[in-house]
Design a protein around this motif. Structure first.
Motif, short mmCIF file in Angstrom:
data_model
loop_
_atom_site.label_atom_id
_atom_site.label_comp_id
_atom_site.label_asym_id
_atom_site.label_seq_id
_atom_site.Cartn_x
_atom_site.Cartn_y
_atom_site.Cartn_z
N LEU A 37 143.13 86.80 49.62
CA LEU A 37 142.34 87.24 48.46
C LEU A 37 143.23 88.08 47.56
O LEU A 37 143.84 89.06 48.00
CB LEU A 37 141.13 88.05 48.93
CG LEU A 37 140.27 88.67 47.82
CD1 LEU A 37 139.63 87.59 46.96
CD2 LEU A 37 139.19 89.58 48.43
N LYS B 292 143.29 90.36 44.08
CA LYS B 292 142.38 91.09 43.20
C LYS B 292 143.03 91.38 41.85
O LYS B 292 143.99 92.13 41.76
CB LYS B 292 141.95 92.40 43.86
CG LYS B 292 141.19 92.19 45.16
CD LYS B 292 140.84 93.52 45.81
CE LYS B 292 140.12 93.30 47.14
NZ LYS B 292 139.82 94.60 47.80
N SER C 237 132.30 90.82 37.68
CA SER C 237 133.23 90.39 38.72
C SER C 237 133.02 88.91 39.03
O SER C 237 131.88 88.43 39.06
CB SER C 237 133.00 91.22 39.99
OG SER C 237 133.93 90.87 40.99
N TYR C 238 134.13 88.21 39.22
CA TYR C 238 134.09 86.77 39.50
C TYR C 238 135.02 86.47 40.68
O TYR C 238 136.03 87.14 40.87
CB TYR C 238 134.57 85.97 38.29
CG TYR C 238 133.81 86.23 37.03
CD1 TYR C 238 132.75 85.42 36.65
CD2 TYR C 238 134.15 87.29 36.19
CE1 TYR C 238 132.04 85.66 35.48
CE2 TYR C 238 133.45 87.55 35.01
CZ TYR C 238 132.39 86.72 34.67
OH TYR C 238 131.70 86.97 33.51
N ARG C 239 134.66 85.43 41.45
CA ARG C 239 135.52 85.02 42.55
C ARG C 239 135.60 83.49 42.58
O ARG C 239 134.60 82.81 42.38
CB ARG C 239 135.01 85.55 43.90
CG ARG C 239 135.94 85.23 45.06
CD ARG C 239 135.56 85.99 46.32
NE ARG C 239 135.79 87.42 46.18
CZ ARG C 239 135.74 88.27 47.19
NH1 ARG C 239 135.48 87.85 48.42
NH2 ARG C 239 135.96 89.56 46.99
N LYS C 240 136.80 82.99 42.86
CA LYS C 240 137.00 81.54 42.83
C LYS C 240 138.09 81.16 43.82
O LYS C 240 139.08 81.89 43.97
CB LYS C 240 137.43 81.14 41.41
CG LYS C 240 137.68 79.65 41.19
CD LYS C 240 138.09 79.39 39.74
CE LYS C 240 138.28 77.92 39.45
NZ LYS C 240 138.63 77.67 38.04
N LYS C 241 137.91 80.01 44.48
CA LYS C 241 138.96 79.46 45.35
C LYS C 241 139.85 78.54 44.52
O LYS C 241 139.35 77.69 43.78
CB LYS C 241 138.36 78.68 46.51
CG LYS C 241 137.84 79.54 47.65
CD LYS C 241 137.40 78.69 48.82
CE LYS C 241 136.91 79.56 49.97
NZ LYS C 241 136.46 78.74 51.13
N GLN D 102 141.94 82.83 47.34
CA GLN D 102 140.80 83.27 46.52
C GLN D 102 141.30 84.27 45.48
O GLN D 102 142.15 85.11 45.79
CB GLN D 102 139.73 83.93 47.37
CG GLN D 102 138.96 82.98 48.27
CD GLN D 102 137.78 83.67 48.89
OE1 GLN D 102 136.67 83.64 48.37
NE2 GLN D 102 137.99 84.31 50.03
N ASP E 35 139.89 87.19 42.91
CA ASP E 35 138.77 88.05 42.55
C ASP E 35 139.12 88.70 41.21
O ASP E 35 140.13 89.40 41.10
CB ASP E 35 138.56 89.12 43.62
CG ASP E 35 137.30 89.93 43.38
OD1 ASP E 35 136.31 89.71 44.10
OD2 ASP E 35 137.30 90.80 42.48
#
Length: 222
Positions: free
Chosen positions: A32, A34, A68-72, A81, A83
């Motif tokens: 991950l 950030k 906030s956004y999260r993506k693979k 990932q 973030d």
């Protein structure tokens, strides 16, 4: 493990009783990374983020708070990932900004090439980040957005490149509207974050080995 007494079985680990348990244990998930978006209001931080996340150009988006956004994604053949914290550019409280910056592993500092004031503001954002992170080499990209509006350009390219050189960071021009270099800035920053984590991990491992060597030396001294 047939034939073992209850006491003998109790002394064994789960893996020794049933090796298949090892394969059932959860494996580590994708790394991950950030990322924090910083910059003055109206420079296109949200447009860049939403274009990267959803392949959509949102022209009139005025966030009143950080999102906030999260993506693979696949980074150089590896699933990771990302973030993304898209700050609103209007946070009035230094403590809130500091908390945002403290949580970040890398920063995209965005200004508009059509707005000199937003370019000048990047200096303050940079100083705030360095103060909070206390790290001159934190992964950081300077991003000149709205390069599709070259006829309205107010910040000379040479000045942008000079500032990036002064900070020893990459400079990239983007357009959230045409999608030019949108993926590039996020992926380049993730590569920097990944490289930094690898360096930190090696340094930590090296310090641990040194401590072990010292302990062994102390044990052998009679």
């Amino acid at each position: 493990m047939a034939g073992l007494t209850i006491e003998q079985r109790a002394s064994l680990s789960e893996e020794e009783i049933d090796p298949a348990i090892m394969s059932k244990k959860p494996t580590a998930g994708p790394a991950l990374h950030k990322v924090i978006m910083v910059g003055s209001g109206g420079v296109g931080k949200s447009a860049l983020t939403l274009q990267f996340m959803y392949d959509e150009f949102v022209e009139d988006y005025e966030p009143t708070k950080a999102d906030s956004y999260r993506k693979k994604v696949v980074l150089d053949g590896e699933e990771v990932q990302i973030d993304i914290l898209d700050t609103a550019g209007q946070e009035d409280y230094a403590a809130i900004r500091d908390n945002y910056f403290r949580s970040g592993e890398g920063f995209l500092c965005v200004f508009s090439i059509t707005d000199d004031e937003s370019f000048q503001a990047t200096q303050e954002f940079r100083e705030q980040i360095l103060r909070v992170k206390n790290d001159e080499s934190i992964p950081f990209l300077l991003v000149g957005n709205k390069c599709d509006l070259s006829d309205k350009r107010k910040v000379p390219l040479s000045e942008c490149q000079s500032r990036a050189q002064q900070w020893s960071v990459p400079y990239v021009e983007t357009s959230a509207k045409t999608r030019e270099n949108v993926d590039k800035v996020f992926f380049d920053l993730m590569r920097e974050i990944r490289s930094r984590k690898t360096e930190d991990s090696k340094a930590t491992s090296g310090r641990a080995k040194d401590r072990c060597k010292k302990r062994r030396l102390k044990c052998t001294l009679l």
